[in-house]
Enzyme design. Structure first.
Site, PDB file in Angstrom:
ATOM      1  N   SER A 154      35.977   7.052  64.147  1.00 33.17           N
ATOM      2  CA  SER A 154      36.978   5.977  64.092  1.00 33.17           C
ATOM      3  C   SER A 154      37.769   6.026  62.798  1.00 33.17           C
ATOM      4  O   SER A 154      38.852   5.442  62.700  1.00 33.17           O
ATOM      5  CB  SER A 154      36.289   4.616  64.229  1.00 33.17           C
ATOM      6  N   GLU A 210      29.215   1.239  74.592  1.00 34.61           N
ATOM      7  CA  GLU A 210      30.506   0.686  74.167  1.00 34.61           C
ATOM      8  C   GLU A 210      31.337   0.234  75.358  1.00 34.61           C
ATOM      9  O   GLU A 210      31.365   0.893  76.404  1.00 34.61           O
ATOM     10  CB  GLU A 210      31.302   1.717  73.363  1.00 34.61           C
TER      11      GLU A 210
END
Length: 274
Positions: A50, A187
């Site tokens: 990320s 997720e």
């Protein structure tokens, strides 16, 4: 005579052992100063790919390189002594073969000193996960929404609403559990499914946009602190809102520089008298 013993850094096996004991605490970290601040409070820090979006302004995580991951993994290791540190393998560094995955993972562990790697993928990656774990490389799995596959899955959205999607995520989680992952990130998955999976497998689940019933939670630190403001997913709670404070501080600095009120006498070095 007492002998001082340094506190041991948490290992992947310690994370696994927390299932059923208490919730596991995790956050992403990318830099030494942030790692120092997080280290006393979290069980493991994830050096997530990320960082491509959060730190480098990329549109997705696909453009992240292994060199970027290693550099930030080294930085986080320098800033921590307690938390287990896990580093993401970036897109293209492991999917081709289990041998490539081993070479990439071994390089990351050697060059950063981290304790484990994370890779995305379920049943299709189970053989690779088994291959790595049998050769001394602990693996954090990742199922549900997988950002590295965003080009083929139609964007960022919650998964598991259809029977087909739910069945795939179940199979993926079971496959990684059986392959030996020490924990599995779930997720962007509908809450009842994430809860069901958590109660089914022996491996701890780490939720991000999943369920409070997961064995632990992880969030992106810049989202938690309210620094990354490009977008705010539903599952993010901002525990601080630092972006306006940073902007205000920089604006004040700019004003004082233009007014020549900074630096003041207390910020400069003067020659000694006499």
């Amino acid at each position: 005579m007492s002998v001082h013993t340094a506190k041991r850094r948490l290992a992947p096996t310690d994370i696994t052992a927390l299932k059923g004991e208490r919730p596991i605490v995790s956050l992403t970290a990318y830099t030494t100063p942030i790692a120092k601040l997080l280290d006393p409070h979290v069980d493991f820090m994830l050096v997530g790919d990320s960082l491509g979006m959060v730190l480098y302004g990329l549109d997705s995580t696909v453009g992240v390189t292994i060199e970027m991951m290693i550099a930030h993994g080294q930085a986080v290791m320098r800033g921590s002594s307690h938390a287990c540190v896990v580093v993401d393998l970036p897109f293209g560094s492991y999917q081709e073969s289990r041998e490539l995955a081993f070479r990439s993972a071994a390089r990351v562990l050697k060059e950063t000193g981290c304790s484990a790697i994370k890779l995305e993928g379920g049943a299709e990656m189970a053989e690779t996960v088994h291959f790595l774990t049998q050769r001394g490389i602990p693996v954090l799995g990742h199922v549900g929404l997988m950002p590295q596959l965003i080009n083929t899955t139609g964007g960022y959205r919650s998964l598991g609403r259809s029977d087909k999607e739910a069945d795939k995520i179940r199979r993926d989680a079971v496959a990684l559990d059986e392959a030996g992952a020490f924990a599995i990130v779930i997720e962007g998955t509908v809450e009842p499914l994430a809860k069901e999976i958590t109660g089914t497998i022996k491996t701890p689940t780490i939720g991000i946009g999943a369920s409070p019933a997961c064995d632990g939670q992880v969030l992106v630190i810049d989202d938690v602190l309210g620094i990354f403001t490009d977008f705010k997913p539903r599952f993010v709670k901002r525990f601080a809102n630092l972006a306006p404070e940073i902007s205000e501080a920089v604006a004040t600095y700019a004003e004082e520089v233009k007014a020549r009120s900074f630096p003041g006498p207390e910020h400069t070095f003067q020659p000694h008298k006499g």
